[in-house]
Design a protein around this motif. Structure first.
Motif, short mmCIF file in Angstrom:
data_model
loop_
_atom_site.label_atom_id
_atom_site.label_comp_id
_atom_site.label_asym_id
_atom_site.label_seq_id
_atom_site.Cartn_x
_atom_site.Cartn_y
_atom_site.Cartn_z
N ASP A 1 0.73 -0.96 1.61
CA ASP A 1 1.20 0.50 1.57
C ASP A 1 2.40 0.37 0.85
O ASP A 1 2.42 1.33 -0.15
CB ASP A 1 1.33 1.16 2.78
CG ASP A 1 -0.02 1.55 3.49
OD1 ASP A 1 -0.98 1.45 2.93
OD2 ASP A 1 0.06 1.80 4.90
N LYS B 1 1.89 -0.50 -2.78
CA LYS B 1 1.04 0.78 -3.55
C LYS B 1 1.96 1.89 -3.97
O LYS B 1 2.09 2.22 -5.14
CB LYS B 1 -0.07 1.43 -2.62
CG LYS B 1 -0.99 2.45 -3.36
CD LYS B 1 -1.85 2.99 -2.49
CE LYS B 1 -2.74 4.09 -3.06
NZ LYS B 1 -1.87 5.46 -3.17
N ASN B 2 3.01 2.29 -3.12
CA ASN B 2 4.20 3.48 -3.25
C ASN B 2 5.09 2.90 -4.49
O ASN B 2 5.32 3.40 -5.44
CB ASN B 2 4.66 3.60 -2.09
CG ASN B 2 3.99 4.45 -0.90
OD1 ASN B 2 2.91 4.92 -1.23
ND2 ASN B 2 4.27 4.20 0.44
N GLU C 1 3.37 3.00 -8.09
CA GLU C 1 2.75 4.33 -8.28
C GLU C 1 4.20 4.81 -8.74
O GLU C 1 3.98 5.74 -9.77
CB GLU C 1 2.44 5.06 -7.08
CG GLU C 1 0.82 4.96 -6.80
CD GLU C 1 0.50 5.58 -5.77
OE1 GLU C 1 1.23 6.14 -4.78
OE2 GLU C 1 -0.78 5.71 -5.26
N ASP D 1 -1.05 0.28 -12.43
CA ASP D 1 -2.03 0.30 -11.61
C ASP D 1 -2.48 -0.89 -11.09
O ASP D 1 -1.89 -2.09 -11.40
CB ASP D 1 -3.32 0.19 -12.85
CG ASP D 1 -3.31 1.44 -13.62
OD1 ASP D 1 -2.87 2.58 -13.09
OD2 ASP D 1 -3.54 1.78 -14.79
N LEU D 2 -3.22 -0.78 -9.81
CA LEU D 2 -3.48 -1.89 -8.85
C LEU D 2 -4.75 -2.23 -8.74
O LEU D 2 -5.50 -1.08 -8.55
CB LEU D 2 -2.81 -1.50 -7.55
CG LEU D 2 -3.03 -2.28 -6.39
CD1 LEU D 2 -2.54 -3.83 -6.33
CD2 LEU D 2 -2.75 -1.90 -5.03
N SER E 1 -8.80 -0.03 0.59
CA SER E 1 -9.20 0.28 -0.85
C SER E 1 -9.73 1.46 -0.90
O SER E 1 -9.48 2.10 -1.96
CB SER E 1 -9.91 -0.76 -1.44
OG SER E 1 -9.14 -2.05 -1.50
N ASN F 1 -7.34 4.39 -0.23
CA ASN F 1 -6.09 4.46 -1.09
C ASN F 1 -6.74 4.77 -2.42
O ASN F 1 -5.61 4.73 -3.37
CB ASN F 1 -5.15 3.43 -0.86
CG ASN F 1 -4.33 3.40 0.64
OD1 ASN F 1 -3.45 4.10 0.57
ND2 ASN F 1 -5.05 2.74 1.33
N VAL G 1 -8.10 2.59 -4.35
CA VAL G 1 -7.69 1.20 -5.29
C VAL G 1 -9.11 0.39 -5.43
O VAL G 1 -9.58 -0.09 -4.37
CB VAL G 1 -6.50 0.42 -4.48
CG1 VAL G 1 -6.42 -0.93 -5.21
CG2 VAL G 1 -5.44 1.36 -4.15
#
Length: 361
Positions: free
Chosen positions: A261, A264-265, A268, A273-274, A302, A305, A307
């Motif tokens: 998490d 990802k934050n 972003e 990009d992930l 995924s 989120n 992803v």
């Protein structure tokens, strides 16, 4: 009288022979290690923020016959070279994972990371590999945070290869100290004791006597089957045995998610990009059946989120109709002997399966 003296000298001779053998063992072991230039001993170094990394612009021999090179960022590469931190409006991909993605036991061109690098290079896209042996989500996050905020490394995409062992590592191996840095409590100075020090000395400086002690240990504490080392490895059992999953697997996945998490934050906030890739260990194939907690957890995360994820384990769905003996043949074909790392053939299969997914926008 003469007999007693002779008997005493005999014991002295035995003692001197043992001393000579120990000295010879230590000397030859260290000469061999120096000549072979082991990766862990010579390229892997500690890092104050994210525990460990690789030396900058270095080279070393591997554990089999492979060679290792690092670039100016301390990332594994095809050769020693200078890498600019700015991407200059050019698309740049960063790979992150542990020993599998670093390409352990393989020359870099034979690893899937090396193949990914060459594939995108033909499309004028640079790929850098920030993976190192024994990384896990807590280190993925702290290293990415360091690379982005401190090192100012620029990249547009992150391909994150999440390993089955990550769950064990985040529970038992790593934690953040009071300063927010990754530490391994078992290897800090405060936790060092005499027995562990002696063990480390023997392991690092002996071959002959280590072999003897290891065999004596096996007599009193026999292993059920050494050939199943990678299949029944402790870091993989949480994904196979429900009682072990309850013991630490659930807690480990919660920790993994906590740091994913954060990753990802962080990404972003920088418009990076992930994509996530998951893959099997030998035990996953050997015990293949219903969807594993490892798969379910990351597919659910995924989806939640948004992803993209690639599940390479699903490629082996065909083994569910095969005997355990035939599954072992497949494992031996794609993995290094008695190990959980993909060999060149396994890396080639993996690369060819995921390359389409990786290049999708």
């Amino acid at each position: 009288m003469f007999y007693q003296r002779k008997k005493r000298y005999k014991y002295l001779y035995y003692l001197l022979i043992i001393i000579y053998l120990v000295v010879l063992d230590v000397c030859l072991t260290n000469i061999y290690k120096y000549g072979k230039n082991y990766l862990i001993g010579d390229l892997r170094i500690s890092h104050p923020n994210f525990h460990h990394t690789l030396k900058l612009n270095a080279e070393g021999g591997g554990f089999i016959s492979e060679k290792y090179y690092t670039n100016s960022l301390g990332f594994r590469d095809f050769l020693i070279r200078e890498v600019k931190k700015e991407k200059k409006n050019k698309k740049r991909i960063l790979l992150m994972g542990d020993s599998s993605t670093m390409g352990l036991f393989n020359d870099y061109e034979d690893s899937y990371a090396g193949k990914i690098t060459k594939y995108f290079e033909k499309k004028n896209i640079e790929v850098l590999n920030a993976s190192v042996t024994s990384y896990s989500p807590i280190i993925y996050f702290k290293k990415l945070e360091y690379l982005i905020n401190i090192d100012k490394l620029e990249f547009s995409n992150l391909f994150l290869f999440i390993d089955i062992s990550d769950t064990f590592d985040d529970v038992y191996r790593y934690k953040l100290n009071d300063f927010g840095n990754v530490v391994d409590p078992k290897t800090t100075f405060e936790k060092t004791n005499f027995i562990n020090t002696v063990k480390k000395l023997i392991i690092n400086n002996s071959t002959f006597f280590l072999f003897i002690l290891d065999n004596v240990h096996d007599i009193f504490y026999p292993d059920e089957d050494n050939s199943f080392f990678a299949i029944n490895h402790q870091n993989n059992l949480w994904n196979i045995d429900e009682s072990i999953f309850n013991k630490y697997g659930k807690k480990g996945l919660d920790l993994n998610i906590f740091y994913l998490d954060k990753i990802k934050n962080l990404l972003e906030s920088k418009n990076i990009d992930l994509k996530i890739v998951i893959y099997p260990w030998p035990g996953t194939i050997y015990y293949y059946g219903k969807k594993t907690p490892y798969e379910k957890n990351w597919e659910d995360w995924s989806q939640l989120n948004n992803v993209p994820i690639y599940n390479f384990i699903s490629h082996f769905d065909y083994v569910k109709n095969l005997s355990k003996k035939k599954r072992l043949i497949i494992i031996n074909k794609y993995f290094h002997e008695l190990d959980m790392h993909l060999n060149p053939e396994g890396s080639d299969l993996f690369f060819n399966k995921i390359k389409g997914f990786l290049e999708e926008n």
